[in-house]
Design a protein around this motif. Structure first.
Motif, short mmCIF file in Angstrom:
data_model
loop_
_atom_site.label_atom_id
_atom_site.label_comp_id
_atom_site.label_asym_id
_atom_site.label_seq_id
_atom_site.Cartn_x
_atom_site.Cartn_y
_atom_site.Cartn_z
N LYS A 109 0.46 -2.51 -7.44
CA LYS A 109 -0.74 -1.64 -7.83
C LYS A 109 -1.83 -1.93 -6.86
O LYS A 109 -2.42 -0.84 -6.55
N LYS A 150 -1.21 -0.83 -3.36
CA LYS A 150 -1.54 0.68 -3.30
C LYS A 150 -2.72 1.22 -3.44
O LYS A 150 -3.16 2.09 -2.73
N TYR A 156 -2.12 12.56 -12.36
CA TYR A 156 -2.01 11.20 -12.00
C TYR A 156 -0.67 10.79 -11.70
O TYR A 156 0.27 11.47 -12.13
N VAL A 157 -0.54 9.60 -10.82
CA VAL A 157 0.56 8.88 -10.95
C VAL A 157 1.14 8.19 -11.98
O VAL A 157 0.63 7.52 -12.51
N TYR A 178 -4.67 8.14 -8.61
CA TYR A 178 -3.85 6.77 -8.89
C TYR A 178 -4.68 5.87 -9.73
O TYR A 178 -5.70 5.43 -9.56
N TYR A 193 -4.53 3.26 -0.37
CA TYR A 193 -5.22 4.80 -0.49
C TYR A 193 -6.70 4.78 0.00
O TYR A 193 -7.09 5.63 0.73
N ILE A 209 -3.13 11.43 -3.06
CA ILE A 209 -3.89 10.86 -3.75
C ILE A 209 -5.57 11.07 -3.57
O ILE A 209 -5.87 10.75 -2.21
N VAL A 244 -8.77 7.09 -6.81
CA VAL A 244 -8.20 5.70 -7.15
C VAL A 244 -9.25 5.38 -8.36
O VAL A 244 -10.32 5.23 -8.24
#
Lengths: 293, 293
Positions: B165, B168, B125-126, B107, B172, B150, B153
């Motif tokens: 963002k 999230k 990756y996202v 992420y 995670y 995930i 990060v």
């Protein structure tokens, strides 16, 4: 060590010693949408004995009026005048403590609660729409410049926070030492859906980390919020009690400010964490619903 | 105290003792779009003597390829293989040190530089598009949930950072202790237009403040970046020199890692700040353009 309020005579004597109850909400009055047993009865009883009740919350996303709707939706009797949120504390502080010039504007990172309360105090602020869209490219960064019209930056919780807002707030504060730096609270997390998400204090860190200055914080446990409450209601600290479920915010807030403190066990504090903590309330009780005088 | 490199025999002896020069860019090679006098000549001379040159930068917004374009636009000879940015360091670390599973995704809070380098190392990756729009209401907050897909990060500088963002990334990391936490650098400010704006380290603070864990940082002065450089190029630390204009990033980076260090006076460090600092380079020189062997 804190004294447990259990016997009726102790409860009655305690209530008799207090004129004003400052009540935290989440974990004290309700958990999410569940109101704790007996709380409404206790609030009515306290009012009938002439006690003043103030609901003191760090949540800056709602104005006092919007917060009142939450009380109404849960069938709890309350008036807007009994609600004291950090967004109102900030607006009151800007208007009455800073005596903010009419010609200046506040740069707000925050939601409707903050803007509504600034309006209620007649304070000008920058409309958020113009910054809701992020910068388009790195070349646009240098378009952000100091602005002498901005007399204060106020940061509260903001679902719409973005780099542009942070860069503007930073620029106003970095280049102008006379620009006031304020925050509604410093809670690192925000509770929602049974878990937590980054809170106002997390967003605030993105500003304090690169700045060489600290904000005035208008939320518990920081004392400017209490100063504002005392000033507005002319309270006798010795006969004012802070009631809350958190040792490091609610109880710390009351103790530092010289208030009486009452911990309720319906929120985040367990008997074990109470025993282990350096922060000890004057009293604790299993639930606010048991505080029947 | 640091030794000033001034006499030709000292400069020649110093260059003879080094095989690899790690060069910071801003304040060493150039300031904004101005290349310092003699720098191109020195780079050519060093290469002609068989010295390896690596341009080591914390700027994560550009990939090596994009950074090369900046060199070309300033008429400085360089190859993509000589450029070592923090975004590439992070991608290399994820691929080769973490040996990131193919089924997992990173992420990313960051810009094209980070995503391009992850792609160059074959790491999933996202896509950022899905999170470029902020949450619409407080009720949507609880729609952000942990995601076992995930595996890491990675935070770099991001003009498009927003609450969604941050929430999230926090979620995670908060709910999965096995999810790796990485950042390209921790620079608190980002220089642009002759002033500074909030940097990667400022954005990173919004995550580290509410989390009870620290990131692995792939930028100067943090050692994981040097570990990656040493591993990739098999360098002899005793014959490697870090050249930079900042005591607290470049020189600290080299000293902690056991490299030789050379400070140039074309950037942020003044003679007075050098004298006052606890961080002392092995050598200093008025400009990289004077390092003619």
């Amino acid at each position: 060590m804190a004294t447990k309020l259990e016997k009726q005579e102790d409860i009655t004597a305690f209530v008799d010693s207090i004129d004003t109850f400052l009540l935290d909400c989440d974990g004290v009055i309700w958990a999410a949408n569940h109101v704790f047993d007996g709380v409404q009865t206790v609030l009515d009883l306290l009012r009938s004995k002439g006690k003043r009740i103030l609901f003191v919350t760090n949540n800056s996303t709602k104005s006092r009026k919007a917060y009142l709707k939450k009380f109404q939706s849960l069938d709890i009797h309350a008036s807007a005048d009994e609600i004291f949120g950090s967004s109102y504390a900030a607006a009151y502080y800007i208007a009455n403590v800073l005596k903010f010039p009419k010609a200046k504007k506040v740069y707000v990172i925050g939601m409707a609660g903050v803007r509504d309360e600034l309006e209620s105090e007649g304070i000008q602020y920058v409309e958020p729409e113009e910054d809701s869209k992020n910068l388009g490219s790195m070349d646009e960064m240098a378009t952000i410049k100091p602005d002498p019209e901005i007399g204060a930056v106020l940061l509260g919780f903001d679902l719409d926070i973005n780099y542009k807002k942070l860069a503007k707030a930073f620029t106003y504060l970095h280049h102008n030492k006379d620009c006031h730096f304020l925050a509604t609270n410093s809670d690192l997390t925000f509770p929602a859906g049974g878990t937590v998400y980054p809170g106002t204090g997390a967003l605030l860190s993105a500003l304090t980390a690169p700045l060489d200055r600290d904000p005035v914080i208008l939320g518990k446990p920081h004392q400017p919020m209490l100063d504002v409450i005392i000033a507005k209601y002319h309270l006798d600290k010795e006969r004012t009690c802070m009631v809350g479920d958190r040792l490091d915010t609610d109880i710390e807030f009351g103790k530092t400010g010289g208030l009486k403190t009452l911990l309720v066990m319906t929120g985040v504090t367990t008997p074990a964490s109470l025993e282990a903590s350096k922060i000890q309330p004057d009293f604790y009780i299993s639930s606010l619903g048991h505080l029947k005088p």
